[in-house]
Design a protein around this motif. Structure first.
Motif, short mmCIF file in Angstrom:
data_model
loop_
_atom_site.label_atom_id
_atom_site.label_comp_id
_atom_site.label_asym_id
_atom_site.label_seq_id
_atom_site.Cartn_x
_atom_site.Cartn_y
_atom_site.Cartn_z
N LYS A 1 0.82 -1.22 0.00
CA LYS A 1 0.00 0.00 0.00
C LYS A 1 0.85 1.26 0.00
O LYS A 1 0.65 2.15 -0.83
N THR A 2 1.77 1.37 0.95
CA THR A 2 2.58 2.58 1.07
C THR A 2 3.44 2.79 -0.16
O THR A 2 3.58 3.92 -0.66
N THR A 3 4.01 1.70 -0.67
CA THR A 3 4.83 1.81 -1.88
C THR A 3 4.00 2.31 -3.05
O THR A 3 4.45 3.16 -3.84
N LEU A 4 2.78 1.81 -3.18
CA LEU A 4 1.91 2.25 -4.28
C LEU A 4 1.56 3.72 -4.13
O LEU A 4 1.62 4.48 -5.11
N VAL A 5 1.22 4.15 -2.92
CA VAL A 5 0.86 5.56 -2.70
C VAL A 5 2.03 6.47 -3.06
O VAL A 5 1.85 7.48 -3.76
N ASP A 6 3.22 6.12 -2.59
CA ASP A 6 4.39 6.95 -2.87
C ASP A 6 4.69 7.00 -4.37
O ASP A 6 5.02 8.06 -4.92
N THR A 7 4.59 5.85 -5.02
CA THR A 7 4.86 5.79 -6.46
C THR A 7 3.79 6.54 -7.24
O THR A 7 4.09 7.25 -8.21
N PHE A 8 2.53 6.38 -6.81
CA PHE A 8 1.42 7.10 -7.45
C PHE A 8 1.70 8.59 -7.45
O PHE A 8 1.53 9.28 -8.47
N LYS A 9 2.13 9.12 -6.32
CA LYS A 9 2.36 10.57 -6.20
C LYS A 9 3.57 11.03 -7.03
O LYS A 9 3.66 12.21 -7.38
N SER A 10 4.47 10.10 -7.34
CA SER A 10 5.59 10.49 -8.21
C SER A 10 5.12 10.67 -9.65
O SER A 10 5.71 11.43 -10.42
N TYR A 11 4.06 9.97 -10.04
CA TYR A 11 3.48 10.12 -11.37
C TYR A 11 2.43 11.22 -11.41
O TYR A 11 2.26 11.88 -12.43
N TRP A 12 1.72 11.38 -10.31
CA TRP A 12 0.67 12.39 -10.22
C TRP A 12 0.93 13.28 -9.00
O TRP A 12 0.28 13.14 -7.95
N PRO A 13 1.93 14.17 -9.10
CA PRO A 13 2.36 14.98 -7.95
C PRO A 13 1.31 15.96 -7.45
O PRO A 13 1.48 16.53 -6.37
N ASN B 1 -0.16 -10.30 -2.34
CA ASN B 1 0.72 -10.63 -3.45
C ASN B 1 1.81 -11.56 -2.92
O ASN B 1 2.60 -11.16 -2.06
N PRO B 2 1.86 -12.82 -3.38
CA PRO B 2 2.85 -13.77 -2.85
C PRO B 2 4.29 -13.33 -3.04
O PRO B 2 5.19 -13.84 -2.37
N ASN B 3 4.51 -12.37 -3.94
CA ASN B 3 5.86 -11.87 -4.17
C ASN B 3 6.27 -10.79 -3.18
O ASN B 3 7.41 -10.33 -3.20
N VAL C 1 -10.34 -3.77 -7.31
CA VAL C 1 -9.26 -4.70 -6.99
C VAL C 1 -8.07 -4.37 -7.88
O VAL C 1 -8.21 -4.33 -9.11
N LEU C 2 -6.92 -4.13 -7.27
CA LEU C 2 -5.72 -3.76 -8.04
C LEU C 2 -4.64 -4.81 -7.79
O LEU C 2 -4.10 -4.90 -6.69
N GLU C 3 -4.36 -5.62 -8.81
CA GLU C 3 -3.41 -6.72 -8.66
C GLU C 3 -2.21 -6.54 -9.57
O GLU C 3 -2.12 -5.58 -10.33
N GLY C 4 -1.27 -7.48 -9.46
CA GLY C 4 -0.06 -7.42 -10.27
C GLY C 4 1.09 -6.76 -9.52
O GLY C 4 0.96 -6.37 -8.36
N ASP C 5 2.24 -6.62 -10.22
CA ASP C 5 3.36 -5.95 -9.57
C ASP C 5 3.16 -4.44 -9.65
O ASP C 5 2.17 -3.96 -10.21
N LEU C 6 4.09 -3.69 -9.09
CA LEU C 6 3.93 -2.24 -9.00
C LEU C 6 3.80 -1.61 -10.39
O LEU C 6 2.94 -0.73 -10.60
N ASP C 7 4.63 -2.03 -11.33
CA ASP C 7 4.57 -1.46 -12.67
C ASP C 7 3.21 -1.73 -13.32
O ASP C 7 2.65 -0.87 -14.02
N GLN C 8 2.68 -2.93 -13.11
CA GLN C 8 1.38 -3.27 -13.68
C GLN C 8 0.27 -2.41 -13.07
O GLN C 8 -0.63 -1.96 -13.77
#
Length: 228
Positions: free
Chosen positions: A13-25, A130-132, A180-187
């Protein structure tokens, strides 16, 4: 749009939020979160949560949701729905020490508060396990794999009630899209780029991917939920 990212511990969750804000500042997150409150008040969490700790966290997350009023570009790491899911787990495992009638009243009140507060979001992004992504030891985070799976299963159940539009937790007439949001971070980011433009707004096209977000809803229903 007003977005919240939810799910069990260690799902990204936190990784997605931080990455999201890097694309949508243009999107902002609260400077102070419930985690700060947990530290300030030394609250017990996860398998050791209590009714009093859940009330304090619930009310803080309710205030966070209501702070969305009038805002257009926010993203939150967890929201009041997380609190309700963990409350369900604690109640099911008989972790609360109060009288049964008090527990029933508390759960009923929490459901009502959650239903009202979810109206202040446009999209809830649920990240299933995510099992990974392994569980990492850290402060205020359970490393119990079974516990994580059980929390994930409760989220799954909540999502099923949403798809049926049962009106138990999500208001039938005024609810966010629960995706539902699945897959790796890039996906995940690539998927979100399909319907969020560089300006942070929902992309409006005649072939919008909104129709595929939840197969139980048609595109018009989803657009209504997203208030566009």
């Amino acid at each position: 749009m007003r977005i919240a990212v939810v799910g069990a511990q260690c799902v990204g969750k936190t990784t997605l939020v931080d990455t999201f804000k890097s694309y949508w500042p243009m999107y902002k997150s609260p400077e102070k979160t419930y985690r700060d409150l947990v530290k300030e008040k030394n609250l017990t969490l996860n398998e050791s949560g209590t009714m009093s700790s859940q009330v304090i966290i619930r009310d803080a997350l309710a205030d966070l949701a209501m702070s969305n009023a009038g805002k257009t570009e926010t993203i939150h790491d967890r929201c009041i729905l997380d609190n309700l899911v963990y409350t369900f787990w604690l109640a099911e495992r008989n972790k609360f020490l109060e009288k049964e009638s008090e527990i029933d009243d508390f759960i009923a009140q929490s459901i009502l508060i959650t239903k009202e507060c979810l109206k202040f979001y446009d999209i809830i992004l649920w990240l299933p396990i995510n099992p990974n992504i392994p569980i990492e030891e850290s402060e205020n985070r359970s490393s119990n794999e079974s516990f994580r799976e059980e929390i994930n299963n409760i989220f799954y159940g909540v999502h099923e009630t949403y798809k049926k539009n049962a009106g138990v937790i999500f208001d039938k007439e005024d609810q966010p899209a629960f995706i539902v949001l699945e897959g790796d971070l890039d996906q995940k980011i690539s998927y979100m780029k399909e319907y969020i433009g560089s300006d942070g707004k929902l992309i409006e096209t005649t072939t919008s991917v909104l129709g595929d977000l939840e197969n139980v809803y048609d595109e018009l229903a989803l657009r209504g939920q997203l208030k566009i």
